[in-house]
Scaffold this motif. Structure first.
Motif, PDB file in Angstrom:
ATOM      1  N   ARG A 157       0.770  -1.049   0.158  1.00 21.82           N
ATOM      2  CA  ARG A 157      -0.122   0.116   0.112  1.00 21.82           C
ATOM      3  C   ARG A 157       0.924   1.387   0.020  1.00 21.82           C
ATOM      4  O   ARG A 157       0.531   2.343  -0.877  1.00 21.82           O
ATOM      5  CB  ARG A 157      -0.938   0.019   1.048  1.00 21.82           C
ATOM      6  CG  ARG A 157      -1.775   1.215   1.278  1.00 21.82           C
ATOM      7  CD  ARG A 157      -2.789   1.505   0.191  1.00 21.82           C
ATOM      8  NE  ARG A 157      -3.307   2.767   0.029  1.00 21.82           N
ATOM      9  CZ  ARG A 157      -4.547   2.922   0.547  1.00 21.82           C
ATOM     10  NH1 ARG A 157      -5.206   1.817   0.944  1.00 21.82           N
ATOM     11  NH2 ARG A 157      -5.229   4.076   0.612  1.00 21.82           N
ATOM     12  N   ARG A 186      -6.038   2.087  -4.937  1.00 23.87           N
ATOM     13  CA  ARG A 186      -4.823   1.499  -4.260  1.00 23.87           C
ATOM     14  C   ARG A 186      -5.012   0.680  -3.089  1.00 23.87           C
ATOM     15  O   ARG A 186      -4.066  -0.168  -3.167  1.00 23.87           O
ATOM     16  CB  ARG A 186      -4.062   2.962  -3.627  1.00 23.87           C
ATOM     17  CG  ARG A 186      -3.772   4.006  -4.549  1.00 23.87           C
ATOM     18  CD  ARG A 186      -2.906   5.030  -3.921  1.00 23.87           C
ATOM     19  NE  ARG A 186      -3.116   5.613  -2.687  1.00 23.87           N
ATOM     20  CZ  ARG A 186      -3.926   6.689  -2.650  1.00 23.87           C
ATOM     21  NH1 ARG A 186      -4.279   7.362  -3.910  1.00 23.87           N
ATOM     22  NH2 ARG A 186      -4.308   7.327  -1.850  1.00 23.87           N
ATOM     23  N   PHE A 187      -6.124   0.828  -2.431  1.00 21.80           N
ATOM     24  CA  PHE A 187      -6.572  -0.461  -1.482  1.00 21.80           C
ATOM     25  C   PHE A 187      -6.572  -1.592  -2.362  1.00 21.80           C
ATOM     26  O   PHE A 187      -6.170  -2.664  -1.766  1.00 21.80           O
ATOM     27  CB  PHE A 187      -7.743   0.001  -0.828  1.00 21.80           C
ATOM     28  CG  PHE A 187      -8.468  -0.891  -0.023  1.00 21.80           C
ATOM     29  CD1 PHE A 187      -7.714  -1.333   1.082  1.00 21.80           C
ATOM     30  CD2 PHE A 187      -9.633  -1.554  -0.457  1.00 21.80           C
ATOM     31  CE1 PHE A 187      -8.381  -2.529   2.076  1.00 21.80           C
ATOM     32  CE2 PHE A 187     -10.079  -2.807   0.297  1.00 21.80           C
ATOM     33  CZ  PHE A 187      -9.589  -3.196   1.542  1.00 21.80           C
ATOM     34  N   ALA A 190      -3.307  -3.161  -3.636  1.00 17.22           N
ATOM     35  CA  ALA A 190      -2.431  -3.725  -2.635  1.00 17.22           C
ATOM     36  C   ALA A 190      -2.718  -5.051  -2.171  1.00 17.22           C
ATOM     37  O   ALA A 190      -2.160  -5.778  -1.849  1.00 17.22           O
ATOM     38  CB  ALA A 190      -2.228  -2.702  -1.480  1.00 17.22           C
TER      39      ALA A 190
END
Length: 234
Positions: A157, A186-187, A190
Motif C-alpha cells: 500500500r 490503491r487499497f 495492494a
C-alpha cells in the motif's frame, strides 16, 4: 471432499445471513418494541450464530491433521479453518504445474491490457468464481488483522501510495496510465497483490509437502521485483 465443500458454502451463506441480521438489529433497535427486538435476536440472530459456530468447529476438526494446516497455516494470522477448508475444497494443487495457472484459475491473473481480469458481457470466464470469492475473503481477512500478511499489505500500500500519489476519479486503467490512482484503487491493488503472494506461498508449500516440483513465483524478476518474497510463517 464434496461434503466439506458443501459445508464451506453453507458456512459462508449462514455467516452472510448472520451479519445481515446483526446489521438489521443494530439499525432498527430504536424502532422496535423490546419484545420484538428480543424475538428477532433470539429466534433468528442467535440461532444463525450458533449454527455458524457449529460448522466452524466441525471444519476445524476436519482439517486439523492436514499437513499444510498443521505445518504452516494454523499459525498464519488471518487464515482460519473455514478458509483452509475452502482452499482444500476448491484448489487441487496437483492440477497446477505453475503458479500462473493457479492465479488464472483464481481470477487473479491479468488480461492482455495489463488489467485485472473481469467478467465481460458475451464472454465466458476462465476462473472459478468460488475460488475468486475465497481469495477476496482472504484479502479482507489479512487487512483486518495485525502482523503477518497484513504487514505485507501495508508495504504494498505504501508503494502504491507513493506511485499514485495524486487523487483522481477516473477509471483504474486511466489512473495507471497517468501514474495516478484514487484511494479505493490503491487499497484494492495492494490487497490483490498481497493475496497473489499468499497464494504463491500456498502453492509452493503444498507442492513441496506432496513432493511435486515447484518454481519461483511468476512475479519474481518481473516489473521491478528482483527477489522472492519469503514465506510468512506467522
Amino acid at each position: 471432499m464434496e461434503k466439506m465443500r458443501g459445508l464451506v458454502e453453507s458456512y459462508y451463506d449462514i455467516q452472510s445471513l448472520r451479519l445481515e441480521s446483526e446489521s438489521r438489529l443494530r439499525s432498527h433497535k430504536q424502532k422496535r418494541s423490546e419484545q420484538d427486538y428480543v424475538w428477532q435476536k433470539e429466534v433468528i440472530y442467535d440461532r444463525l450464530k450458533e449454527i455458524e459456530a457449529d460448522i466452524y468447529k466441525y471444519l476445524a476438526h476436519t482439517i486439523k491433521d492436514e499437513p499444510i494446516w498443521a505445518g504452516w497455516l494454523k499459525n498464519v494470522k488471518g487464515v482460519g479453518p473455514a478458509i483452509m477448508a475452502g482452499l482444500l475444497s476448491w484448489v487441487k494443487i496437483e492440477n497446477f504445474a505453475t503458479i500462473s495457472k493457479l492465479w488464472k484459475y483464481s481470477g487473479l491473473a491479468v488480461g492482455e491490457d495489463g488489467m485485472a481480469m473481469k467478467l465481460k458481457k458475451g464472454q465466458s470466464i476462465c476462473w472459478n468464481p468460488k475460488v475468486k470469492t475465497l481469495m477476496w475473503k482472504i484479502g479482507e481477512s489479512f487487512v483486518k488483522t495485525k502482523g503477518g500478511y497484513r504487514d505485507l499489505y501495508s508495504q504494498f500500500r505504501k508503494e502504491y501510495d507513493e506511485k499514485w500519489a495524486v487523487m483522481c476519479t477516473s477509471s483504474p486503467k486511466a489512473c495507471r496510465e497517468r501514474g495516478k490512482c484514487c484511494d479505493g484503487h490503491r487499497f484494492a491493488a495492494a490487497k490483490r497483490k498481497t493475496v497473489k503472494v499468499f497464494e504463491a506461498h500456498y502453492w509452493q508449500k503444498s507442492r513441496l509437502l506432496k513432493g511435486l516440483p515447484i518454481e519461483s513465483p511468476f512475479i519474481i524478476g518481473r516489473d521491478s521485483h528482483t527477489h522472492e518474497i519469503p514465506i510468512i510463517e506467522r
